[in-house]
Design a protein around this motif. Structure first.
Motif, PDB file in Angstrom:
ATOM      1  N   ASN A 232      37.012  43.198  42.441  1.00 55.20           N
ATOM      2  CA  ASN A 232      38.170  42.895  42.287  1.00 55.20           C
ATOM      3  C   ASN A 232      39.321  43.535  42.639  1.00 55.20           C
ATOM      4  O   ASN A 232      39.323  44.624  42.586  1.00 55.20           O
ATOM      5  CB  ASN A 232      38.376  43.185  40.464  1.00 55.20           C
ATOM      6  CG  ASN A 232      39.375  42.369  39.869  1.00 55.20           C
ATOM      7  OD1 ASN A 232      40.580  42.615  40.345  1.00 55.20           O
ATOM      8  ND2 ASN A 232      39.240  41.645  38.634  1.00 55.20           N
TER       9      ASN A 232
ATOM     10  N   GLU B 226      32.531  44.952  34.554  1.00 57.65           N
ATOM     11  CA  GLU B 226      31.870  44.366  35.671  1.00 57.65           C
ATOM     12  C   GLU B 226      31.835  45.008  36.997  1.00 57.65           C
ATOM     13  O   GLU B 226      30.407  44.624  37.523  1.00 57.65           O
ATOM     14  CB  GLU B 226      33.134  43.169  36.015  1.00 57.65           C
ATOM     15  CG  GLU B 226      32.881  41.975  36.950  1.00 57.65           C
ATOM     16  CD  GLU B 226      33.721  41.221  37.342  1.00 57.65           C
ATOM     17  OE1 GLU B 226      33.553  39.915  37.526  1.00 57.65           O
ATOM     18  OE2 GLU B 226      35.078  41.580  37.509  1.00 57.65           O
TER      19      GLU B 226
ATOM     20  N   TYR C  19      27.960  45.053  38.706  1.00 59.32           N
ATOM     21  CA  TYR C  19      27.948  44.541  40.347  1.00 59.32           C
ATOM     22  C   TYR C  19      27.088  45.630  41.055  1.00 59.32           C
ATOM     23  O   TYR C  19      26.112  45.261  41.952  1.00 59.32           O
ATOM     24  CB  TYR C  19      29.531  44.748  40.756  1.00 59.32           C
ATOM     25  CG  TYR C  19      29.604  44.247  42.415  1.00 59.32           C
ATOM     26  CD1 TYR C  19      28.893  43.508  42.842  1.00 59.32           C
ATOM     27  CD2 TYR C  19      30.622  44.912  42.798  1.00 59.32           C
ATOM     28  CE1 TYR C  19      29.191  42.872  44.286  1.00 59.32           C
ATOM     29  CE2 TYR C  19      30.959  44.561  44.070  1.00 59.32           C
ATOM     30  CZ  TYR C  19      30.066  43.612  45.013  1.00 59.32           C
ATOM     31  OH  TYR C  19      30.420  43.303  45.956  1.00 59.32           O
TER      32      TYR C  19
ATOM     33  N   CYS D  62      32.420  39.854  41.716  1.00 59.47           N
ATOM     34  CA  CYS D  62      33.333  40.111  40.733  1.00 59.47           C
ATOM     35  C   CYS D  62      34.522  38.960  40.831  1.00 59.47           C
ATOM     36  O   CYS D  62      34.885  38.443  41.808  1.00 59.47           O
ATOM     37  CB  CYS D  62      34.226  41.424  40.816  1.00 59.47           C
ATOM     38  SG  CYS D  62      33.097  42.837  40.789  1.00 59.47           S
TER      39      CYS D  62
END
Length: 485
Positions: free
Chosen positions: A251, A272, A276, A344
């Motif tokens: 992200n 997240e 990941y 992401c």
């Protein structure tokens, strides 16, 4: 009703931007003095004239964009960009089939990376640069790019932003959308420049460094060499590619917080991001062990190949350093999972997105708890924040439509005569914007030129829907969208 004048005004402005990008590519063609100079000149003129006509027609439009208009603008932009973007290929005779040319450019702008070209090395440098540039612009979004450059072009940019941004949840770095877009594009550009320098320092020439840095950061996968990253036969380049693919799948807002604002702990604690890292590690180790046991790979080669393919498929980049089609079929299953879940939200990667996968798992977990405690109130939390209840039905609907679209597309391909494995992975690859497939008919190192034109058009639609996360496109085909109220 839809305000067609404001839609035409915006698309006209965007076509002028596309004409400028073609002009840049013509400059590249002039540097190498090859036969693609005139195709870019004619394409630039045609695109610029059409852009001016559309902008002139919408010049008196009300300078405010509503949500209904935003969905149409975003969808039409990607369709029209691919249409005009294929002109250099058609005019220059590098691709003579319209279905092939449109497929190639839709694959470029959506950063899918699938190609119908059997030999990209025979193309001139300007055309190869155009393929890479299309992916770099499409990486964060065409309209998103325009919001960063031309914030005063139109009001209502928040609607455009929400129609094109990926993921179910979005965190701003700045209250103003245009400033936010500039920050994200600054991070994107900075990472691209750093990647370019690292590739050059590792042994690539400046042209290859430029092309590979753009396709790596865009998680696109178009390469100026038929063998992709494997062309260089240099482990250092492969490890650098892994690093930048991984960063591109993160992200960008989180990267800004963790790296630029020096709050690394907040980045590492993100739900997240932790998922990941965990999945990359899990799939890499599993594939590595399979390659050592079943394929007699050395430890370092197995680690490098397993890690490269895992990150490439999970970030939906599509670059390769090994032929995964020759690996045991169990690795295909693992890489297929990587293709589906993606990386992401808020990154340049495609796929279902890890934040959605995390939320789905929590919903399932809560359902088991509800069986034991029917009256319990069990909210879904992400990074310590409760997810609004109205988000959950949208999440479930998106998951359902995502799977249904893959099944429908795969079924159509099987009916036409494509084998089951290729049909499923082609559909998954297009919807997740990955590029490579897994199979013997069309493997990771093969082009898609053998597919019938009908399938290529279907794949182009799938790529568009995958890039705009389905709802933005499908909403245009609902009755309520075209009703006056």
């Amino acid at each position: 009703m839809v305000n067609l004048r404001i839609v035409c005004k915006i698309i006209g402005q965007l076509l002028l931007l596309l004409a400028f990008m073609m002009l840049v590519c013509m400059g590249m063609a002039c540097c190498y003095e090859e036969d693609d100079i005139l195709p870019f000149l004619y394409s630039t003129l045609i695109t610029a004239v059409c852009g001016l006509l559309l902008r002139q027609w919408g010049s008196n439009a009300e300078n405010n964009l509503y949500r209904r208009d935003a969905y149409l603008v975003v969808t039409l932009t990607w369709v029209i960009y691919s249409l005009f973007g294929m002109l250099p290929f058609i005019i220059g005779g590098y691709i003579t089939n319209v279905a092939d040319a449109y497929f190639e450019m839709m694959s470029g702008f959506t950063t899918t990376g699938a190609t119908i070209l059997d030999d990209v090395e025979c193309l001139p440098h300007g055309i190869l640069f155009w393929r890479s540039l299309s992916q770099w612009i499409g990486g964060l979004g065409i309209v998103f790019f325009t919001v960063a450059l031309l914030p005063a072009m139109v009001g209502g940019s928040t609607k455009v932003f929400s129609a094109e941004i990926t993921g179910p949840m979005y965190t701003r770095m700045h209250p103003r959308i245009s400033t936010n877009a500039k920050w994200i594009w600054s991070i994107y550009t900075t990472l691209t420049a750093i990647c370019l320098f690292c590739y050059w320092a590792a042994g690539m020439d400046w042209y290859d460094s430029l092309n590979y840095s753009m396709t790596t950061l865009a998680t696109g996968g178009f390469a100026p060499h038929n063998e992709s990253t494997a062309f260089f036969r240099r482990p250092l380049i492969e490890y650098l590619t892994i690093i930048f693919m991984f960063l591109s799948g993160t992200n960008f807002t989180l990267l800004y917080i963790g790296v630029f604002k020096m709050k690394l702990r907040r980045m590492l604690e993100n739900t997240e991001f932790k998922l990941y890292i965990s999945l990359v590690a899990l799939f890499t180790v599993t594939i590595m062990l399979i390659l050592i046991i079943r394929m007699d790979y050395g430890i370092e080669q197995a680690l490098r190949s397993g890690l490269f393919q895992t990150v490439s498929f999970m970030t939906t980049t599509g670059l390769f350093n090994d032929d995964a089609a020759q690996w045991p079929h169990i690795t295909w299953v693992l890489l297929g999972i990587c293709m589906f879940v993606g990386a992401c939200a808020g990154s340049t990667s495609g796929g279902f997105k890890l934040i959605r996968s995390s939320m789905i798992l929590k919903i399932i977990q809560n359902e088991f708890r509800h069986n034991l405690h029917p009256n319990a109130v069990l909210p879904i939390k992400v990074n310590g924040q409760t997810v609004p209840q109205n988000t959950l039905p949208t999440l479930i609907a998106f998951f359902g439509i995502y799977v249904i679209m893959i099944i429908i597309a795969a079924s159509l391909m099987i009916i036409i005569g494509i084998d089951n494995t290729n049909a499923i992975t082609i559909a998954l690859s297009c919807m997740s914007n990955v590029g490579p497939t897994l199979g013997t008919q069309i493997g990771p190192e093969m082009s898609w030129s053998s597919l019938p034109d009908a399938i290529k058009w279907t794949c182009s639609i799938m790529m568009l829907m995958g890039r705009l996360e389905i709802m933005t496109v499908l909403v245009l085909f609902t009755k309520s969208y075209w009703r006056e109220n």
